[in-house]
Design an enzyme around this catalytic site. Structure first.
Site, PDB file in Angstrom:
ATOM      1  N   HIS A  71      -6.873  44.114  62.015  1.00 15.06           N
ATOM      2  CA  HIS A  71      -8.179  44.786  62.147  1.00 15.06           C
ATOM      3  C   HIS A  71      -8.888  44.703  60.797  1.00 15.06           C
ATOM      4  O   HIS A  71      -8.262  44.795  59.741  1.00 15.06           O
ATOM      5  CB  HIS A  71      -7.989  46.265  62.530  1.00 15.06           C
ATOM      6  CG  HIS A  71      -9.214  46.859  63.141  1.00 15.06           C
ATOM      7  ND1 HIS A  71     -10.249  47.341  62.378  1.00 15.06           N
ATOM      8  CD2 HIS A  71      -9.574  47.019  64.427  1.00 15.06           C
ATOM      9  CE1 HIS A  71     -11.204  47.782  63.184  1.00 15.06           C
ATOM     10  NE2 HIS A  71     -10.819  47.602  64.439  1.00 15.06           N
ATOM     11  N   ASP A  95      -6.497  46.889  71.294  1.00 17.17           N
ATOM     12  CA  ASP A  95      -6.320  45.963  72.432  1.00 17.17           C
ATOM     13  C   ASP A  95      -4.861  45.691  72.763  1.00 17.17           C
ATOM     14  O   ASP A  95      -4.571  45.109  73.804  1.00 17.17           O
ATOM     15  CB  ASP A  95      -7.038  44.644  72.116  1.00 17.17           C
ATOM     16  CG  ASP A  95      -8.537  44.856  72.038  1.00 17.17           C
ATOM     17  OD1 ASP A  95      -9.113  44.661  70.954  1.00 17.17           O
ATOM     18  OD2 ASP A  95      -9.112  45.281  73.046  1.00 17.17           O
TER      19      ASP A  95
HETATM   20  C1  SDX Z   1     -11.528  44.883  68.178  1.00 21.34           C
HETATM   21  O1  SDX Z   1     -14.293  45.964  64.290  1.00 21.34           O
HETATM   22  C2  SDX Z   1     -13.881  46.751  65.185  1.00 21.34           C
HETATM   23  O2  SDX Z   1     -13.944  47.968  65.057  1.00 21.34           O
HETATM   24  C3  SDX Z   1     -13.371  46.093  66.445  1.00 21.34           C
HETATM   25  C4  SDX Z   1     -12.724  46.990  67.472  1.00 21.34           C
HETATM   26  C5  SDX Z   1     -13.708  47.934  68.095  1.00 21.34           C
HETATM   27  O3  SDX Z   1     -13.277  48.990  68.594  1.00 21.34           O
HETATM   28  O4  SDX Z   1     -14.901  47.561  68.196  1.00 21.34           O
HETATM   29  O5  SDX Z   1     -11.670  47.732  66.875  1.00 21.34           O
HETATM   30  C6  SDX Z   1     -12.143  46.167  68.615  1.00 21.34           C
HETATM   31  O6  SDX Z   1     -12.190  43.882  68.166  1.00 21.34           O
HETATM   32  C7  SDX Z   1     -10.093  44.898  67.679  1.00 21.34           C
HETATM   33  C8  SDX Z   1      -9.624  43.501  67.187  1.00 21.34           C
HETATM   34  C9  SDX Z   1      -9.248  42.669  68.413  1.00 21.34           C
HETATM   35  N1  SDX Z   1      -8.935  41.288  67.998  1.00 21.34           N
HETATM   36  C10 SDX Z   1      -7.685  40.822  67.995  1.00 21.34           C
HETATM   37  O7  SDX Z   1      -6.695  41.492  68.270  1.00 21.34           O
HETATM   38  C11 SDX Z   1      -7.588  39.333  67.654  1.00 21.34           C
HETATM   39  C12 SDX Z   1      -6.456  39.125  66.667  1.00 21.34           C
HETATM   40  N2  SDX Z   1      -6.840  39.722  65.397  1.00 21.34           N
HETATM   41  C13 SDX Z   1      -7.453  38.869  64.429  1.00 21.34           C
HETATM   42  O8  SDX Z   1      -8.127  37.753  64.847  1.00 21.34           O
HETATM   43  C14 SDX Z   1      -8.007  39.581  63.209  1.00 21.34           C
HETATM   44  O9  SDX Z   1      -7.041  40.447  62.779  1.00 21.34           O
HETATM   45  C15 SDX Z   1      -9.330  40.314  63.331  1.00 21.34           C
HETATM   46  C16 SDX Z   1     -10.373  39.445  63.932  1.00 21.34           C
HETATM   47  C17 SDX Z   1      -9.184  41.536  64.149  1.00 21.34           C
HETATM   48  C18 SDX Z   1      -9.737  40.728  61.925  1.00 21.34           C
HETATM   49  O10 SDX Z   1      -9.994  39.565  61.242  1.00 21.34           O
HETATM   50  P1  SDX Z   1     -10.330  39.576  59.677  1.00 21.34           P
HETATM   51  O11 SDX Z   1     -10.499  40.963  59.156  1.00 21.34           O
HETATM   52  O12 SDX Z   1     -11.446  38.592  59.462  1.00 21.34           O
HETATM   53  O13 SDX Z   1      -9.009  39.075  59.044  1.00 21.34           O
HETATM   54  P2  SDX Z   1      -8.726  37.575  58.609  1.00 21.34           P
HETATM   55  O14 SDX Z   1      -9.017  36.668  59.779  1.00 21.34           O
HETATM   56  O15 SDX Z   1      -9.447  37.345  57.319  1.00 21.34           O
HETATM   57  O16 SDX Z   1      -7.156  37.579  58.384  1.00 21.34           O
HETATM   58  C19 SDX Z   1      -6.577  37.930  57.133  1.00 21.34           C
HETATM   59  C20 SDX Z   1      -5.205  37.253  57.135  1.00 21.34           C
HETATM   60  C21 SDX Z   1      -5.269  35.763  57.448  1.00 21.34           C
HETATM   61  O17 SDX Z   1      -4.125  35.178  56.875  1.00 21.34           O
HETATM   62  P3  SDX Z   1      -4.259  34.416  55.446  1.00 21.34           P
HETATM   63  O18 SDX Z   1      -5.389  33.386  55.613  1.00 21.34           O
HETATM   64  O19 SDX Z   1      -4.613  35.507  54.446  1.00 21.34           O
HETATM   65  O20 SDX Z   1      -2.900  33.780  55.184  1.00 21.34           O
HETATM   66  O21 SDX Z   1      -4.399  37.828  58.189  1.00 21.34           O
HETATM   67  C22 SDX Z   1      -4.097  36.810  59.140  1.00 21.34           C
HETATM   68  C23 SDX Z   1      -5.091  35.687  58.926  1.00 21.34           C
HETATM   69  O22 SDX Z   1      -4.543  34.427  59.349  1.00 21.34           O
HETATM   70  N3  SDX Z   1      -4.248  37.422  60.459  1.00 21.34           N
HETATM   71  C24 SDX Z   1      -3.429  37.245  61.476  1.00 21.34           C
HETATM   72  C25 SDX Z   1      -3.927  38.051  62.501  1.00 21.34           C
HETATM   73  N4  SDX Z   1      -5.031  38.670  62.086  1.00 21.34           N
HETATM   74  C26 SDX Z   1      -5.234  38.281  60.819  1.00 21.34           C
HETATM   75  N5  SDX Z   1      -2.312  36.476  61.606  1.00 21.34           N
HETATM   76  C27 SDX Z   1      -1.704  36.531  62.813  1.00 21.34           C
HETATM   77  N6  SDX Z   1      -2.123  37.293  63.853  1.00 21.34           N
HETATM   78  C28 SDX Z   1      -3.239  38.047  63.736  1.00 21.34           C
HETATM   79  N7  SDX Z   1      -3.653  38.778  64.762  1.00 21.34           N
END
Ligand code: SDX
Length: 428
Positions: free
Chosen positions: A306, A363
């Site tokens: 998140h 989720d």
């Molecule tokens: C919702 O914003 C809100 O409030 C949203 C929400 C709401 O109520 O409206 O809470 C609802 O959208 C919840 C999120 C649902 N999405 C997911 O579950 C999809 C999986 N999660 C990710 O895609 C991610 O964690 C996000 C999109 C939620 C957040 O993305 P960020 O903050 O842009 O984080 P990032 O992509 O910059 O990741 C940072 C690091 C990366 O690794 P490095 O490049 O540093 O090595 O963390 C890793 C990412 O690869 N990473 C994950 C991961 N999420 C981040 N690795 C594996 N699995 C994951 N789920």
């Protein structure tokens, strides 16, 4: 804490005011930066940028705190209903009995669709995505409400909010009925909000569906937990559209489109697909997690991570508890819940996730509750949208009520071609 921030640029010193929120959040007000220095800021994904001041929802991502209008989500989950929470989120206070009765009556008065609106459903193919239907129908709905295109008083806003929150429920159920080739079911006046939705989803002309208190309670809980979440992607989209003074239907339709993506509201579908993949592939949870950690796989642990919560998502905790209780009470053994629990255990003990502060989000467990209610996976993101409507309407209202509101128009750093001449066709 300093009340100003000093930035040194090209040998000059510039001071900017520091803004402090009611929960002591601090921000540097850079609204005069470009005029004074010619510089803009750059913040990919707006991870460090506040787009507005808002009084609706407070989140502390480190403490796992979520409050609507100051009330902790745990207390609302325990004591409130979705309709009451919607009134709290939109109008800023828990409704008096009179407020509650008036709004409930408006929801009942507005629960049917205009008969011509029902015709739209015959224009969609049976496999149309319900989020496509919902966003289209929100704008189609507005064509029947010309007096709500410009809202100048609270009564009209209340009627518009009731129309949207009530009719979206009817449209959502209708999109499901179309997908399974069943006749659309009319709402009942003797049912409350959640019971009526379940009735419109699962009743058939010759056999009424009787919603149980457990399922109605679980749906109320699901919707309460999704009602708002400060400046997430879809809510920021609603504010972006609202800032041009577009109407509240168009702003919510834009929110539906932003929510659709698998990184946002579409994650609840992606979680179930991920759990099903693990179950059907016979792959161990540990193997799947290893694949996620292998960067080239492009796989993500859906339902994890998140932008704001760098500790637990309080909603996930509540949903997990509710899912356990509901499945036990309904004597349902959902293997996907079992796999989800294993995934959580493996991920929470793995340095890859710990270092990146990745925890289950709203989720991760919401799908198991929806499945237990019999809601098909294709409808999961629509359920999220139904829940988020109060937050979108509240944010639209916050912009609409602000006399100093300006159209959102971010800047950019141009990295394209420098000037070049037009090349006539015969020379290309
Ligand atoms: C919702 O914003 C809100 O409030 C949203 C929400 C709401 O109520 O409206 O809470 C609802 O959208 C919840 C999120 C649902 N999405 C997911 O579950 C999809 C999986 N999660 C990710 O895609 C991610 O964690 C996000 C999109 C939620 C957040 O993305 P960020 O903050 O842009 O984080 P990032 O992509 O910059 O990741 C940072 C690091 C990366 O690794 P490095 O490049 O540093 O090595 O963390 C890793 C990412 O690869 N990473 C994950 C991961 N999420 C981040 N690795 C594996 N699995 C994951 N789920």
């Amino acid at each position: 804490m300093s009340h100003t921030c000093r930035i040194e640029l090209d040998g000059k010193s510039h001071e900017f005011p520091v803004v402090k929120g009611t929960e002591n959040e601090l921000a540097i007000d850079i609204s005069t930066l470009r005029d004074r220095t010619g510089y803009i800021t750059l913040d990919d994904g707006y991870g460090n940028t506040g787009s507005c001041k808002s009084a609706i929802t407070y989140i502390d991502g480190d403490q796992g705190i979520l409050r609507y209008r100051g009330i902790p989500i745990e207390q609302l989950a325990e004591n409130s209903s979705f309709v009451e929470t919607a009134q709290l989120v939109i109008w800023g206070k828990l409704p008096s009995p009179a407020d509650r009765d008036r709004f409930s009556a408006l929801l009942t008065q507005n629960q049917m669709m205009h008969e011509s609106l029902r015709n739209h459903f015959h224009g969609f193919p049976p496999n149309a995505h319900p989020m496509a239907i919902l966003s289209a129908m929100l704008n189609a709905m507005s064509c029947y409400e010309p007096e709500m295109m410009e809202i100048d008083d609270d009564q009209t806003l209340e009627r518009a909010a009731a129309r949207i929150i009530s009719k979206v429920r009817t449209v959502a159920a209708a999109s499901y009925k179309m997908s399974v080739g069943q006749p659309l079911i009319y709402p009942r006046t003797d049912y409350k909000y959640c019971e009526n939705f379940l009735h419109m989803m699962f009743s058939i002309p010759y056999k009424d569906y009787e919603p149980t208190p457990e399922v109605a309670r679980a749906l109320n809980l699901f919707l309460i937990l999704h009602a708002d979440h400060e400046q997430n992607c879809s809510t920021s989209t609603v504010r972006m559209v609202a800032s041009s003074q577009a109407n509240v239907f168009a702003s919510c339709a834009a929110g539906v489109c932003a929510l659709w993506g698998p990184l946002h509201g579409g994650a609840n579908v992606a979680v179930i697909e991920m759990l099903e993949f693990i179950r059907q592939s016979g792959m161990s949870v540990a193997d799947y997690v290893s694949r996620v950690k292998a960067k080239d796989s492009k796989l993500r642990l859906m339902g994890f991570g998140h932008r704001v919560y760098k500790n637990f998502d309080p909603r996930s905790k509540i949903l997990k508890m509710a899912a356990d209780q509901m499945l036990a009470k309904m004597n349902i053994n959902d293997p996907l819940l079992e796999i989800a629990g294993q995934l959580e255990q493996v991920a929470l003990s793995d340095p890859y996730f710990i270092e990146r502060k990745l925890y289950p989000n709203v989720d991760f467990y919401s799908g198991t509750i929806l499945r237990a209610m019999g809601i098909p996976v294709s409808m999961f993101t629509v359920m999220f949208a139904m829940g988020r409507l109060p937050g979108w309407i509240a944010n639209w209202k916050e912009i609409h009520d602000d006399p100093k509101s300006r159209i959102y128009r971010p800047r950019q750093v141009y990295v394209g071609n420098t000037i070049q001449g037009f090349v006539p066709k015969h020379l290309r």
